[in-house]
Enzyme design. Structure first.
Site, mmCIF file in Angstrom:
data_model
loop_
_atom_site.group_PDB
_atom_site.id
_atom_site.type_symbol
_atom_site.label_atom_id
_atom_site.label_comp_id
_atom_site.label_asym_id
_atom_site.label_seq_id
_atom_site.Cartn_x
_atom_site.Cartn_y
_atom_site.Cartn_z
ATOM 1 N N ASP A 103 2.854 -6.131 -19.910
ATOM 2 C CA ASP A 103 1.472 -6.608 -19.990
ATOM 3 C C ASP A 103 0.557 -5.561 -19.356
ATOM 4 O O ASP A 103 1.026 -4.617 -18.707
ATOM 5 C CB ASP A 103 1.379 -7.945 -19.241
ATOM 6 C CG ASP A 103 0.123 -8.742 -19.579
ATOM 7 O OD1 ASP A 103 -0.593 -8.354 -20.531
ATOM 8 O OD2 ASP A 103 -0.135 -9.739 -18.903
ATOM 9 N N GLU A 110 -2.785 -1.419 -21.628
ATOM 10 C CA GLU A 110 -3.744 -0.720 -22.513
ATOM 11 C C GLU A 110 -4.069 0.715 -22.060
ATOM 12 O O GLU A 110 -4.343 1.525 -22.961
ATOM 13 C CB GLU A 110 -5.039 -1.530 -22.636
ATOM 14 C CG GLU A 110 -4.912 -2.801 -23.433
ATOM 15 C CD GLU A 110 -4.075 -3.871 -22.726
ATOM 16 O OE1 GLU A 110 -3.344 -4.596 -23.432
ATOM 17 O OE2 GLU A 110 -4.144 -3.958 -21.479
ATOM 18 N N ASP A 153 -4.612 -12.388 -24.945
ATOM 19 C CA ASP A 153 -5.194 -13.573 -24.296
ATOM 20 C C ASP A 153 -6.167 -14.305 -25.215
ATOM 21 O O ASP A 153 -7.385 -14.138 -25.128
ATOM 22 C CB ASP A 153 -5.886 -13.172 -23.000
ATOM 23 C CG ASP A 153 -4.910 -12.599 -21.986
ATOM 24 O OD1 ASP A 153 -3.706 -12.836 -22.133
ATOM 25 O OD2 ASP A 153 -5.357 -11.913 -21.050
#
Length: 798
Positions: free
Chosen positions: A406, A409, A484
């Site tokens: 997670d 990015e 999300d």
């Protein structure tokens, strides 16, 4: 912008006339008077690569996206020179290079029709602020052209009339039309006049795509640095384009079968007794589930590769006890490493100088869940090796079965842009660069390192990894989810579109947070989302936990029953899904097929967003609105059976389909042979003696497959697999099924229970391998019979 109409031609530079040409086997070079070079590489008869430099020479050729095992080779290559053009001809394409300005036109070699042609073509703008060039390409859009792909964009399936940005971004509670979000997949497919092509712009800088938004007849793409480097892929079928792109960028190995079961996740399940409470409830209520996830709270102060002594005092014991009950434990690992001199992972990374640095020397420092952190430079081979080695304790010693990446990015809190500043430096595997170039591939390289670690320490079993951020080619290492999302009916529809779009972009192993991550669904929304998730390759409920519980039993008993029913259907269809994964990993065929991919010749499919084909033969259409008793949907051309009622419908039209809360519109293609396993509470719970084959009658021919192996491990790579090909042929008086078998794997079951659906005649006799058999011996009843799995020819006769 590719070319602002108020600044027409100002600031943009263009190639001039070609002054020389050279050829080296399959690589052609065209040089212009102003020192622009076009390097054209013929990879296959249908795949061409176009690479431009504005400085007279090319940088080292390097890409994280391209699979080292991608297909190469062609049947025909001919280069000729005409007065105004050079012509490059393969068995499938004619590429015309205009001498005066280097513009490209590409034609179908068979009928000479235009497939794709440059408008302004390649041009560029010197960027003194960014350094290097802003490289640009504009192409003429053909009449009626549609566009598809670009990964996880939460917009209409057809990209026509829209503009997009590729910059991997942490997008909490993103909405419809939010752009950019988590992934950067710069590949799209164009379709016009019944023919399809693809363009993969392999540039990891911030890229942009405009599909007739600024100018209604022009499609353009550009990047804030790097090369104009793109691959042109011709179909003419969309599926051929997508499979060729997937071949170019790679597919994963087969996942373990348990990874295709139902998974349960929350931010966060802790302490241990809460985890056990959740898993015990699944078994008590007999709701199948294969994996339980631990979010960041399992760690000691959010330090990666640690366990909270208070919450999980003996993780090895707990993980084993969960495994004994059929649950595989999956844990989260983020890239941020807490700055803490007593923390071994931090100390080792610091000692070995493995963390990213700013341009003027200090380490890149950012705030994420643990507080202030440093971040590994996953673009260095030795850093990836180190990171992979850190999984020994989690995987080999404790017994964790999967890892979830997670925040990669990379996401950073409390800074503009929520990511690294552009001056951060990366090794880029020996091609040093700034974060402007490395940003979009950072999550991919983290997932790559994680994959190799999990694979190493889980051997001889197969690894399971899931990532949030991705660039083209990331599908080689990991599955993914859409990030999300929000508990809303709009997001249910978005999840459907995103899964289809990712499949169209070579990334099939994907799914959404079922029920929504942010906010709280009501029971009806959760049930409808489970119904959709049942038919997504990755199936996981996940929520923030801030708004209440989101387990299958968190609503009323009626909802629990609906959820159980659909999860059981998923487990029954596991052999069908596993076969679709085989076709994806071995033949590059996407697991989900938007209707336009399934039947591009039908113009009614070009703008359909809801309906999709799961595998090759199951048509699915979710219910996207509350209080629905049904919906209108488009049935593709051909004949289809209602999954619930077995009613036969003729496609090529939109129709109303009844669908109360306990079902959803699902249809099966006529002629299909659909394999089903008995319901299990988890993969491997049962050893069964019989597999069901649902055979759907067709007046005509249809092929189906069933792929099986040991469900884990690597024996299948040595030929120990079973691939059955079912050839069905039917007419008004007979139904014939022929089976061709391949592979050395011996399945554990002995028999097939065959359900004959839609027979238009009364059965009077049955022949097995050309010998008539007494119906009683086959336990023939209500068009159902039992046969040994060894049969090769079955004839059902009126």
């Amino acid at each position: 912008m590719i070319l602002n109409t108020e600044l027409e031609y100002k600031g943009n530079l263009f190639p001039t006339n070609i002054i020389s040409y050279s050829k080296d086997v399959d690589i052609l070079h065209f040089t212009t008077e102003n020192n622009i070079i076009l390097q054209l590489t013929v990879l296959r008869d249908s795949v061409l690569r176009f690479r431009y430099t504005t400085v007279g020479k090319f940088d080292k050729d390097f890409s994280y996206a391209i699979d080292k095992d991608a297909s190469r080779g062609y049947n025909h290559l001919e280069i000729s020179e005409e007065k105004d053009n050079y012509l490059v001809t393969t068995a499938k394409l004619i590429c015309e290079i205009h001498k005066t300005d280097l513009r490209i036109s590409i034609y179908d070699a068979n009928d000479k029709s235009v497939i794709c042609e440059d408008e302004l073509g390649f041009h560029w703008e010197e960027s003194y602020h960014l350094g290097g060039d802003i490289v640009k390409m504009s192409k003429a859009s053909q009449t009626g052209e549609s566009f598809y792909g670009l990964g996880d964009k939460p917009q209409h399936i057809n990209l026509k009339g829209r503009r997009f940005e590729n910059w991997a971004t942490d997008s909490y509670a993103f909405g419809k039309d939010t752009d950019p979000i988590y992934k950067a997949i710069p590949f799209y497919t164009g379709l016009h006049n019944g023919k399809s092509y693809g363009i993969f712009f392999d540039n990891s800088f911030r890229t942009y795509f405009d599909f007739c938004h600024e100018r209604r007849n022009v499609t353009s793409f550009w990047a804030q640095g790097g090369e104009m480097n793109y691959y042109f892929i011709y179909g003419p079928k969309m599926q051929d384009v997508v499979t060729s792109y997937t071949d170019l960028t790679g597919t994963p190995e087969l996942p373990p079968l348990w990874a295709l079961g139902y998974h349960q996740c929350k931010w966060s399940y802790y302490p241990e007794n809460k985890v056990k409470e959740i898993t015990s409830k699944f078994r008590e209520l007999k709701i199948p589930c294969d994996a339980i996830y631990l979010d960041i709270d399992y760690m000691e102060g959010f330090r990666c590769f640690t366990w909270s002594k208070d919450y999980f005092p003996d993780p090895k014991r707990m993980v084993k006890e969960l495994a004994d009950d059929g649950f595989k434990t999956v844990v989260i690992i983020d890239p941020g490493i807490k700055i803490d001199k007593e923390y071994s992972v931090f100390k080792e990374g610091l000692e070995k100088d493995y963390f990213c640095k700013r341009a003027d020397g200090p380490y890149m420092k950012g705030k994420v869940w643990p507080g202030e952190c440093y971040f590994p430079d996953f673009t260095r081979r030795e850093v990836r090796e180190w990171w992979a080695g850190l999984f020994k304790e989690l995987i080999e010693d404790i017994g964790v079965k999967g890892v979830w990446n997670d925040m990669n990015e990379p996401a950073v809190m409390d800074v503009p842009g929520k990511t690294f500043p552009p001056d951060v430096r990366h090794d880029y595997d020996g091609n040093p660069c700034s974060h402007q170039k490395a940003h979009n591939i950072y999550g991919m390289q983290m997932a790559r390192a994680t994959y190799h670690g999990v694979k190493r320490f889980n051997y001889p079993k197969r690894p399971f990894v899931i990532t949030r951020s991705a660039y083209s080619g990331t599908q080689r290492y990991t599955s993914t989810w859409m990030g999300d999302n929000v508990a809303s009916w709009e997001h249910l529809q978005i999840a459907n579109i995103q899964a289809q779009r990712l499949a169209l972009s070579g990334f099939s192993f994907a799914g959404s947070d079922i029920g929504g991550f942010a906010e709280q669904p009501n029971g009806e929304l959760y049930a409808r989302w489970i119904q959709l998730g049942t038919f997504h390759p990755f199936c996981r409920t996940h929520s923030s936990g801030d708004h209440g519980d989101q387990e299958p039993w968190a609503f009323d008993e009626d909802i629990t029953d609906v959820v159980r029913k659909f999860i059981e259907i998923r487990y029954q269809l596991l052999p069908y899904l596993y076969t679709a994964f085989y076709q994806y990993t071995h033949e590059n065929v996407p697991i989900l097929k938007s209707l336009v991919l399934f039947d591009q010749e039908d113009p009614q499919t070009h703008y359909r967003t809801d309906e999709f084909v799961y595998g090759n033969q199951i048509l699915v259409c979710p219910i996207n609105e509350p209080n629905s008793k049904g919906r209108r949907m488009y049935i593709p051309r051909g004949e289809w059976y209602n999954f619930w009622t077995q009613e036969l419908v003729v496609g090529g039209r939109e129709t109303w389909v009844d669908s109360d809360l306990d079902d959803m519109p699902v249809f099966v293609k006529a002629g299909a042979v659909i394999p089903k396993y008995p319901i299990q509470q988890y993969v491997g719970e049962k050893t069964f003696d019989e597999v069901t084959l649902d055979v759907y009658y067709k007046n005509g021919k249809e092929d189906s497959e069933l792929y099986e192996d040991a469900n884990d491990g690597y024996d299948y790579t040595k030929g120990r697999y079973s691939l059955m090909k079912f050839n069905l042929a039917g007419n008004e008086e007979k139904l014939v099924i022929r089976i061709h078998k391949r592979g050395q794997y011996i399945t554990s079951y002995s028999n097939f229970k065959i359900n004959l659906i839609g027979l238009p005649f009364e059965v009077t006799s049955i022949k097995v391998d050309n010998e008539e058999v007494d119906l009683k011996d086959l336990k023939f009843n209500n068009n159902s019979l039992v046969l040994t799995k060894e049969f090769t020819n079955l004839q059902i006769i009126a």
